[in-house]
Design an enzyme around this catalytic site. Structure first.
Site, PDB file in Angstrom:
ATOM      1  CG  ASP A  75      39.408  48.633  32.824  1.00 54.18           C
ATOM      2  OD1 ASP A  75      38.353  49.293  32.830  1.00 54.18           O
ATOM      3  OD2 ASP A  75      39.536  47.520  33.344  1.00 54.18           O
ATOM      4  CG  ASP A  95      40.691  43.801  35.166  1.00 54.29           C
ATOM      5  OD1 ASP A  95      39.856  44.728  35.059  1.00 54.29           O
ATOM      6  OD2 ASP A  95      40.387  42.609  35.078  1.00 54.29           O
ATOM      7  CG  ASP A 117      37.334  47.515  35.960  1.00 55.42           C
ATOM      8  OD1 ASP A 117      36.242  47.561  35.392  1.00 55.42           O
ATOM      9  OD2 ASP A 117      37.975  46.465  36.139  1.00 55.42           O
TER      10      ASP A 117
HETATM   11  P1  ADP Z   1      32.637  45.483  33.339  1.00 51.26           P
HETATM   12  O1  ADP Z   1      33.889  44.741  32.944  1.00 51.26           O
HETATM   13  O2  ADP Z   1      32.939  46.860  33.882  1.00 51.26           O
HETATM   14  O3  ADP Z   1      31.747  44.720  34.273  1.00 51.26           O
HETATM   15  P2  ADP Z   1      31.551  45.214  30.563  1.00 51.26           P
HETATM   16  O4  ADP Z   1      31.519  46.418  29.702  1.00 51.26           O
HETATM   17  O5  ADP Z   1      32.454  44.114  30.207  1.00 51.26           O
HETATM   18  O6  ADP Z   1      31.724  45.759  32.059  1.00 51.26           O
HETATM   19  O7  ADP Z   1      30.069  44.601  30.613  1.00 51.26           O
HETATM   20  C1  ADP Z   1      28.974  45.403  30.992  1.00 51.26           C
HETATM   21  C2  ADP Z   1      27.703  44.612  31.035  1.00 51.26           C
HETATM   22  O8  ADP Z   1      27.363  44.116  29.718  1.00 51.26           O
HETATM   23  C3  ADP Z   1      27.757  43.392  31.897  1.00 51.26           C
HETATM   24  O9  ADP Z   1      27.494  43.683  33.235  1.00 51.26           O
HETATM   25  C4  ADP Z   1      26.659  42.527  31.271  1.00 51.26           C
HETATM   26  O10 ADP Z   1      25.391  42.973  31.725  1.00 51.26           O
HETATM   27  C5  ADP Z   1      26.765  42.843  29.799  1.00 51.26           C
HETATM   28  N1  ADP Z   1      27.617  41.861  29.113  1.00 51.26           N
HETATM   29  C6  ADP Z   1      28.812  42.076  28.540  1.00 51.26           C
HETATM   30  N2  ADP Z   1      29.305  40.961  27.991  1.00 51.26           N
HETATM   31  C7  ADP Z   1      28.403  39.970  28.239  1.00 51.26           C
HETATM   32  C8  ADP Z   1      28.336  38.571  27.963  1.00 51.26           C
HETATM   33  N3  ADP Z   1      29.278  37.916  27.304  1.00 51.26           N
HETATM   34  N4  ADP Z   1      27.234  37.901  28.367  1.00 51.26           N
HETATM   35  C9  ADP Z   1      26.264  38.523  29.034  1.00 51.26           C
HETATM   36  N5  ADP Z   1      26.279  39.826  29.339  1.00 51.26           N
HETATM   37  C10 ADP Z   1      27.327  40.560  28.955  1.00 51.26           C
HETATM   38 MG    MG Z   2      37.551  44.801  34.672  1.00 52.05          MG
END
Ligand code: ADP
Ligand code: MG
Length: 383
Positions: free
Chosen positions: A264, A260, A60
């Site tokens: 995941d 983490d 991740d």
């Molecule tokens: P990872 O932990 O692998 O980076 P996430 O699934 O948590 O991926 O998030 C993917 C994308 O969704 C982020 O890169 C962002 O673009 C968007 N995103 C998620 N949560 C938020 C948030 N609270 N505010 C802004 N963008 C968000």
């Molecule tokens: Mg992560």
């Protein structure tokens, strides 16, 4: 009859497979102990054996390869919107988010000493972003996917800005106010100090490295290029990470997944070996077979090396325990008696068996002094 009886008893004693019985558990036990010294907590003994076969390590990004503490690097408001307003509104929405990106925007607003208005009707869409009502405006903050979902048009020049930021390994986010794109914001998450060395060591062990992330495709590629990662799966929605692991497995790979976050957990369970970051969420730790105590990625190559050594050690134990029996059973049965008058007394047979056990235990204990590719002792020191 006396000779027959003595020989029979000796054969029974020699044939006792005690050394073979302890060959595997003793090596796994010592290997697990050595792993603990290196900051690698093996929750399932089976995992230590399974890891030797891993030929693909999928990681991740956020919180695993990177520190998981992103910082706001750019705020680019569009004409008609002020930087302060955009930051205030976005931070107000993110104040209710649990995502590290939310904390980043909050920290920037605090730095600027902005008073945050209240946000109502908050909604978080996993893998997309967040939205809420702030000062009677509908404010959405997130990836391009989120804008699409809310029918917010992204003008070409804003997309170019986002692309440029992504190429610089930053994560671009869009802020929309009442259905109009108001700004492009970028956050960047620094890479952990231990990451480059850990990935190099995995390559040296002949293992392919993949990154599975929900982040922007271009950002992910920029970071993968920096780190020399072989494969990238980006813009993976939280519930699709396990499917990504499944795809690798369908291609005949033995996969170790390192992660983490809450998102995941399914991938950690799906992988042949799940390696959780100890500083991560409880759900991830619960789903992992192996836990990296200080979140130090050097634990991954160290664990693979240890796993291979443990398996080799088990094979040595089994070979010697077996060879011992194969050689001594005929002697106990009296093959040497006709020619040399040699017979193994039951007392000597018992002694011989003790020696074979001692041999196996001694061989397993060598794992305690095993050197690993990356001095993992530091990993424990930082724990
Ligand atoms: P990872 O932990 O692998 O980076 P996430 O699934 O948590 O991926 O998030 C993917 C994308 O969704 C982020 O890169 C962002 O673009 C968007 N995103 C998620 N949560 C938020 C948030 N609270 N505010 C802004 N963008 C968000
Ligand atoms: Mg992560």
């Amino acid at each position: 009859l006396t000779y027959a009886l003595v020989s029979a008893v000796s054969v029974l004693i020699i044939a006792c497979p005690c050394a073979m019985g302890i060959a595997t558990p003793i090596s796994v036990m010592v290997g697990t102990g050595r792993a603990a010294e290196l900051g690698v907590y093996v929750r399932e003994g089976d995992a230590l054996q399974a890891l030797h076969a891993a030929d693909l390590v999928a990681l991740d990004k956020t919180g695993t390869l990177t520190k998981g503490r992103p910082e706001v690097t750019d705020v680019r408001p569009r004409d008609g919107f002020g930087e302060t307003d955009v930051l205030r509104w976005a931070a107000a929405v993110e104040a209710q988010s649990e995502h590290p990106i939310g904390a980043a925007l909050g920290a920037r607003a605090e730095e600027r000493e902005l008073a945050l208005p209240d946000a109502t009707d908050f909604e978080a869409i996993p893998g997309h972003g967040v939205r809420a009502t702030v000062e009677e405006r509908d404010v959405a903050v997130g990836a391009a996917r989120l804008m699409e979902r809310h029918d917010v048009a992204i003008p070409a020049e804003a997309e170019e800005t986002a692309d440029r930021l992504a190429d610089a390994a930053k994560t671009p986010l869009y802020v929309a106010v009442d259905g109009t794109l108001a700004a492009v914001v970028a956050v960047a998450d620094p890479i952990k100090e231990s990451t480059p060395a850990a990935l190099d060591a995995l390559h040296t062990l002949g293992i392919e490295v993949a990154m599975v992330t929900g982040d922007d495709e271009r950002t992910a590629r920029a970071i993968a290029d920096q780190l020399g990662i072989d494969r990238v799966q980006a813009e993976v929605l939280p519930d699709e990470k396990a499917a990504a692991v499944d795809d690798f497995q369908a291609g005949g790979r033995t996969v170790a997944f390192v992660g983490d976050g809450i998102n995941d957990a399914p991938a950690l369970a799906q992988a042949d070996v799940g390696i959780a970051i100890g500083t991560g969420t409880d759900v991830a730790i619960e789903s992992g077979d192996i836990v990296l105590m200080a979140g130090d990625l050097r634990g991954v190559p160290n664990a693979v090396h240890l796993s291979r050594s443990t398996l080799r050690n088990i094979k040595q134990n089994l070979f010697w325990a077996f060879a011992y029996n194969v050689l001594l059973i005929p002697v106990a049965a009296g093959v040497l008696y006709p020619a040399f008058g040699l017979l193994l007394s039951p007392a000597l047979a018992a002694l011989a068996m003790v020696f074979s056990d001692l041999f196996v235990v001694g061989n397993a204990l060598r794992l305690r002094r095993l050197n690993v590719p990356l001095g993992g002792e530091q990993a424990v020191a930082t724990a």
